[in-house]
Every structure is written in structure tokens, then in C-alpha cells.
Design an enzyme around this catalytic site. Sequence first.
Site, PDB file in Angstrom:
ATOM      1  CG  HIS A  88      -1.947  -1.022   1.241  1.00 10.23           C
ATOM      2  ND1 HIS A  88      -3.067  -0.910   2.029  1.00 10.23           N
ATOM      3  CD2 HIS A  88      -2.082  -2.192   0.558  1.00 10.23           C
ATOM      4  CE1 HIS A  88      -3.850  -1.962   1.833  1.00 10.23           C
ATOM      5  NE2 HIS A  88      -3.259  -2.761   0.949  1.00 10.23           N
TER       6      HIS A  88
ATOM      7  CD  GLU B  93      -1.986   4.602   2.984  1.00 11.52           C
ATOM      8  OE1 GLU B  93      -3.098   5.150   2.976  1.00 11.52           O
ATOM      9  OE2 GLU B  93      -1.735   3.577   2.313  1.00 11.52           O
TER      10      GLU B  93
ATOM     11  CB  CYS C  32      -6.563  -0.009   4.950  1.00  9.89           C
ATOM     12  SG  CYS C  32      -4.874  -0.674   5.001  1.00  9.89           S
TER      13      CYS C  32
END
Length: 162
Positions: A53, A55, A83
Site C-alpha cells: 500500500h 502508506e 486502512c
Amino acid sequence: MSHSFYLRQAIAQAIKAQSEGQNPIGCVIVDEGGAIIAQAHNEVSKRNDRTAHAEMLAIQKAIRAAGNDSARGWTLYTTIEPCIMCLSTIVMSHIGTVVWGAEDRHMEAHKLLTATAYMRTRRLVTIACPDADIERECERINSEYWTSMGRPDVLRPIEGED
């Protein structure tokens, strides 16, 4: 620089992800002085790695670039509310502030920040959608992706208990 400036940098990363056929989420991490120390976009399909992801990749880059000792002074900017996996990593990395462009009404991971005593003691500052125009742009990019993937359900809250 303003939150809007850095969110626009995150949007540029999301557009890169979109051009690669990835879920268009972008992330930028800024140090206390306002310098961008890491930026990334989703690469889940590209790397065949569910943890790739935006991040997560940006946090790894920031730690390699600046070490982890100064993380409390960092601000992480992301186009969509992180998330559960990314939010947990942000907390465990001791990043001080998170700013997101649009809410994730499907997952609502920010609710984890008050779910346990441990999470309530963390000093994470969250700033949701500080700019209405950027919020709409982030929502549009996200909506276009999930609709094109035949998954508009991902854009709606999950029915059930809170």
C-alpha cells in the site's frame, strides 16, 4: 506549506498508481521542517504483494531516508483514510500526524484509534479532509477506480453494528 499542498503531492502519486492500473492511492511523508522525505503510491498488483500500500511503502522509504527516531515529528499525507493495516503501522511507527484527503466510508479504520486502551494512549493526531476541493478530487479518483473494477460496493459503508 499547507496541508493542501502536500495532499496535492499525494494526489500526484495516486495518479501514478492509476496510470499503472493500481488502486489510486498516494502518500507523502513530511518531516518537521516541511521537507518531503518519502512518497509512494499503491503497488499491490505490480509487486503481487497485498502489503504494498502507498502508506506502507512511504513509511519504509521514510525510515530508510531519515531513520525512525524523528517519526513523531513526521506528517503522513494520504489521499484516502488509511486502512486498518496502514493505520496500525502508522501508530506502531510513532508517526505524529496523519492527514487524509477523503474518508474511507467502507472501512472507517480511524475508529480503531479509540477501540482499545492502548490505541487511546497513542499520540497520533488525525486530520480528515481539510480541503473540500481536494476531498472531492480524492473521492472522484477513488470512485472512478472502484466503479471501473465493477466494485461500487467498496464505496459504501458496511451495514451492521458500530
